[in-house]
Design a protein around this motif. Sequence first.
Motif, PDB file in Angstrom:
ATOM      1  N   GLY A 134       0.687  -1.440   0.213  1.00  0.00           N
ATOM      2  CA  GLY A 134       0.194  -0.064  -0.070  1.00  0.00           C
ATOM      3  C   GLY A 134       1.050   0.648  -0.171  1.00  0.00           C
ATOM      4  O   GLY A 134       2.095   1.824  -0.648  1.00  0.00           O
ATOM      5  N   ILE A 135       0.103   2.385   1.199  1.00  0.00           N
ATOM      6  CA  ILE A 135       1.490   3.327   0.959  1.00  0.00           C
ATOM      7  C   ILE A 135       2.653   4.111   0.847  1.00  0.00           C
ATOM      8  O   ILE A 135       3.448   3.754   0.667  1.00  0.00           O
ATOM      9  N   VAL A 136       2.911   2.041   2.112  1.00  0.00           N
ATOM     10  CA  VAL A 136       4.206   1.997   3.161  1.00  0.00           C
ATOM     11  C   VAL A 136       4.736   1.589   1.850  1.00  0.00           C
ATOM     12  O   VAL A 136       5.969   2.762   2.133  1.00  0.00           O
ATOM     13  N   MET A 141       9.444   3.207  -1.627  1.00  0.00           N
ATOM     14  CA  MET A 141      10.116   2.880  -2.472  1.00  0.00           C
ATOM     15  C   MET A 141      10.184   3.437  -3.650  1.00  0.00           C
ATOM     16  O   MET A 141      11.061   4.002  -4.454  1.00  0.00           O
ATOM     17  N   ARG A 142       9.189   4.767  -3.796  1.00  0.00           N
ATOM     18  CA  ARG A 142       9.980   5.666  -3.684  1.00  0.00           C
ATOM     19  C   ARG A 142      10.831   6.684  -3.956  1.00  0.00           C
ATOM     20  O   ARG A 142      11.961   7.021  -4.885  1.00  0.00           O
ATOM     21  N   ILE A 143      11.248   6.486  -2.895  1.00  0.00           N
ATOM     22  CA  ILE A 143      12.729   7.327  -2.516  1.00  0.00           C
ATOM     23  C   ILE A 143      13.669   6.266  -2.629  1.00  0.00           C
ATOM     24  O   ILE A 143      14.442   7.021  -3.247  1.00  0.00           O
ATOM     25  N   THR A 144      13.159   4.779  -2.813  1.00  0.00           N
ATOM     26  CA  THR A 144      14.402   3.708  -3.216  1.00  0.00           C
ATOM     27  C   THR A 144      14.841   4.395  -4.997  1.00  0.00           C
ATOM     28  O   THR A 144      16.263   4.600  -5.387  1.00  0.00           O
ATOM     29  N   ILE A 176      24.915   5.877   2.881  1.00  0.00           N
ATOM     30  CA  ILE A 176      23.879   6.346   1.882  1.00  0.00           C
ATOM     31  C   ILE A 176      23.119   5.967   0.589  1.00  0.00           C
ATOM     32  O   ILE A 176      22.158   5.885   0.147  1.00  0.00           O
ATOM     33  N   THR A 177      24.426   6.108  -0.142  1.00  0.00           N
ATOM     34  CA  THR A 177      23.622   5.342  -1.800  1.00  0.00           C
ATOM     35  C   THR A 177      24.040   3.691  -1.804  1.00  0.00           C
ATOM     36  O   THR A 177      23.437   3.531  -3.076  1.00  0.00           O
ATOM     37  N   SER A 178      24.228   3.596  -0.560  1.00  0.00           N
ATOM     38  CA  SER A 178      24.568   2.103  -1.138  1.00  0.00           C
ATOM     39  C   SER A 178      23.399   1.321  -0.656  1.00  0.00           C
ATOM     40  O   SER A 178      22.620  -0.307  -1.275  1.00  0.00           O
ATOM     41  N   TRP A 179      22.195   1.364  -0.059  1.00  0.00           N
ATOM     42  CA  TRP A 179      21.257   0.398   0.739  1.00  0.00           C
ATOM     43  C   TRP A 179      20.177   0.225  -0.244  1.00  0.00           C
ATOM     44  O   TRP A 179      19.756  -0.880   0.054  1.00  0.00           O
ATOM     45  N   PRO A 180      19.910   1.856  -1.336  1.00  0.00           N
ATOM     46  CA  PRO A 180      18.606   1.035  -2.457  1.00  0.00           C
ATOM     47  C   PRO A 180      18.419  -0.036  -3.081  1.00  0.00           C
ATOM     48  O   PRO A 180      17.673  -0.932  -2.776  1.00  0.00           O
ATOM     49  N   PRO A 181      19.865  -0.748  -3.417  1.00  0.00           N
ATOM     50  CA  PRO A 181      19.831  -2.208  -4.363  1.00  0.00           C
ATOM     51  C   PRO A 181      19.271  -3.688  -2.807  1.00  0.00           C
ATOM     52  O   PRO A 181      18.695  -4.524  -3.202  1.00  0.00           O
ATOM     53  N   TYR A 182      20.016  -3.160  -1.496  1.00  0.00           N
ATOM     54  CA  TYR A 182      19.270  -3.536  -0.808  1.00  0.00           C
ATOM     55  C   TYR A 182      17.821  -3.776  -0.487  1.00  0.00           C
ATOM     56  O   TYR A 182      17.265  -5.003  -0.265  1.00  0.00           O
ATOM     57  N   ALA A 183      17.533  -2.851  -0.682  1.00  0.00           N
ATOM     58  CA  ALA A 183      16.205  -3.003   0.129  1.00  0.00           C
ATOM     59  C   ALA A 183      15.088  -3.110  -1.742  1.00  0.00           C
ATOM     60  O   ALA A 183      14.335  -3.696  -0.988  1.00  0.00           O
ATOM     61  N   ARG A 184      15.532  -3.066  -2.830  1.00  0.00           N
ATOM     62  CA  ARG A 184      14.987  -4.191  -3.670  1.00  0.00           C
ATOM     63  C   ARG A 184      14.546  -5.549  -3.557  1.00  0.00           C
ATOM     64  O   ARG A 184      13.735  -6.062  -3.731  1.00  0.00           O
ATOM     65  N   ILE A 185      16.044  -5.981  -2.675  1.00  0.00           N
ATOM     66  CA  ILE A 185      15.917  -7.758  -3.019  1.00  0.00           C
ATOM     67  C   ILE A 185      15.379  -7.789  -1.677  1.00  0.00           C
ATOM     68  O   ILE A 185      14.308  -8.753  -2.172  1.00  0.00           O
TER      69      ILE A 185
END
Length: 306
Positions: A134-136, A141-144, A176-185
């Motif tokens: 949902g909104i969460v 994911m948009r921040i990512t 700060i620039t490294s965490w988004p790929p981990y969030a996607r996985i």
Amino acid sequence: MTNNALKTGGMREWLLADTPESSFQAWAGRAYLGLGAFMKNRLAVLGLLIIVALIVIAVFAPVIAPYDPVETRIGNRLAPLSSTHYLGTDEMGRDIFSRIVWGSRLTLYVIGLVAIIAAPVGLLVGTVAGYFGGIVDMVLMRITDIILAFPKLILALAFVSALGPGIENAIIAIAITSWPPYARISRAETLTIRHSDFIKAVRLQGAGGLRIITGHIMPLCLSSLIVRVTLDMAGIILTSAGLGFLGLGAQPPCPEWGAMTAGGRAYIIDYWWLITMPGTAIFIVSLAFNLLGDGLREVLDPRGGN
């Protein structure tokens, strides 16, 4: 391990038992099979050995390095490779071999702290987004996506410029620039298991979202996360070296490999070892992490290795 298992089959049979008698036996069996598969990958083993050697060199740097890495000896500047200076000296007369040995500590310091900071943040963001949806999910994911839209080095340069040069600020910027790929996985893994029967059973027992995420979903995401973190180590090393090369990472006279290459670029034609030696160290360590990551992917994440 029971005495009966020892008498009838031995350790290997106990590890490979079709019906484990305990969770520890099941875990030990999986670890044994994974280790066997990993050892068959010679390149992955080579990468692991190089990384182990790097750790040993970093730990025993005071013993291995023959000279002080920051002490200048102007009378010995730009000395070529010899039995006295294995990799020559730089423009300030400092022993390059000693500086590379001490620089291994900085390399491990950077990649270790970045992994400790970025991986948990990415795991938390991804699992929360995937579980609640949902909104969460949309906001996280948009921040990512916004962070992923920028090249990592350019974004790290922007953060370091804002925070100021220095190794600690460089680590923060890289994390700060490294965490988004981990969030996607982590989000992808969570989406595949959040409606599983065992998750529904845990929810029926009264478990809340936080308990389900931390106790059941996060452990299942770890194998994919470990593979990605290992593969990203090479990129972290190169980003750190890039910041050091531009003067935004570790500051002189700190023996950081990227800063060493920057110091030798003015002498590259006549004194090739100034930039070649630290550059080779960066290349070997980056390659080792890539080889190890490929081996771990085949063992921990078979879907990713096919």
